[in-house]
Design an enzyme around this catalytic site. Sequence first.
Site, mmCIF file in Angstrom:
data_model
loop_
_atom_site.group_PDB
_atom_site.id
_atom_site.type_symbol
_atom_site.label_atom_id
_atom_site.label_comp_id
_atom_site.label_asym_id
_atom_site.label_seq_id
_atom_site.Cartn_x
_atom_site.Cartn_y
_atom_site.Cartn_z
ATOM 1 N N SER A 82 0.794 -1.223 0.000
ATOM 2 C CA SER A 82 0.000 0.000 0.000
ATOM 3 C C SER A 82 0.829 1.276 0.000
ATOM 4 C CB SER A 82 -0.964 -0.012 1.185
ATOM 5 O OG SER A 82 -0.294 -0.308 2.378
ATOM 6 N N HIS A 140 -5.482 -3.505 -2.243
ATOM 7 C CA HIS A 140 -5.132 -2.562 -3.317
ATOM 8 C C HIS A 140 -5.048 -3.236 -4.684
ATOM 9 C CE1 HIS A 140 -4.553 1.247 -1.281
ATOM 10 N NE2 HIS A 140 -4.033 0.589 -0.271
ATOM 11 N N LYS A 143 -12.249 0.193 -1.278
ATOM 12 C CA LYS A 143 -11.354 0.951 -2.150
ATOM 13 C C LYS A 143 -11.924 0.985 -3.573
ATOM 14 C CE LYS A 143 -7.535 0.689 0.962
ATOM 15 N NZ LYS A 143 -6.868 -0.315 1.779
#
Length: 404
Positions: free
Chosen positions: A187, A215, A246
């Site tokens: 990240s 991610h 996300k």
Amino acid sequence: MNATLQTWLAEQIQSLKDQHLYKKPRILDTPASGSVVMDGKNVVNLSSNNYLGLANHPKVRQAAMDALEKWGVGAGAVRWIGGTMRVHEELEERLAKFKHVEAVLVFTSGFTANSGCIPAVMTSDDVIISDELNHASIIDGVRLSAAEYRKSEGWVYAHNDMNQLEEILKRAGKFKKRMIVTDGVFSMDGDIAPLPEIVQLAEKYDALVMVDDAHASGVLGKNGAGTTSHFDLYGRVDIQLGTLSKALGVVGGYIAGSALLKEWLVNRGRPYLFSTALPPVTAAALIAALDIMETDPEPMRKLWENARWWKSELAKLGFDTMGSETPITPVYCGDEEKAVKLEKMLWDEGVYALSICYPTVPKGKARIRTMPSAAHTKEELARALDAFAKCGKTLGIIGEHATA
Ligand SMILES: *Cc1c(COP(=O)(O)O)cnc(C)c1O
């Protein structure tokens, strides 16, 4: 108020300020997007994980509004006590298909998926082997487990160091279970874990593999299915964590794996057992977000087009993006003071991007972390680039007298 506590808090907070670690959130007055109004100022936002622009997508909004009419705002209970609605089940079935796994269990965040799954699976007979750059929620999950895991006892390997991982695996034979746990995409640096090598080593030494794809979800693999898909390792990664917060643009997290794993976590995953289910509106919005990911290639194409452009333009200006392979683009500053100054100067130029300093990253490797996304227009990114060029030169990070 207890005076000892108040004094202690004031001292601790001052110490955070001295170390550039103090956080004060800026306030958004507009929905997540490439440009936002933040603290009353119009800025290009380079600090959002809204990779695909789904956080305010018309179809996702509509699904949430329809679900609001149908289900109301709250699930009313913990999942197993009576908070599991049809829409939660549907979300899990859809995610399981998307991830090519037998089963998925949804938690209220990626953080609680990690902190719930790891201690449930790894016990005092076991050992957990971690990459040193793993996310805080993995670290907390590991700490909650009764397994061996400590760095001081040699169970943490240097970032992506496969030789060291193998050395550790050779020492781990005495445990009942061995688990290798890693971020899929890291990240802070934006690099990708060498998953094929990790899986090979795991198979050689009879270890299980857990990958945190927070991610990578929506970013890598077929339709954004993550690193397992990206490396074509279907069936060889035991536990995949995904976030719904996300790229999927809403909130939540999940564990993808075998049907038995899900059955165990339903019985022993503490955040699942003791924390209320996701609001039904959230689950419905996530199903709509998945629909878009599975049928519309445009957001992912635009994400990568913007990310490639952003990285290559920064490199042309002379910035070091630290070997990032994904949209997460660190801009190297080196010195902590310089990173903090650059953040302030960028803000004055109408660009919001946060500095990341020690100990979140190693000392002397301070950076500005930027996140280009499908939500950005070319014009917004170009404006941000101009600001980086101007401020980077002023601070001597780029240009003839560069010192970074
Ligand atoms: C953001 C993140 C999480 C936490 O996900 P949330 O859904 O925001 O709780 C977990 N792991 C990694 C690697 C992350 O970057």
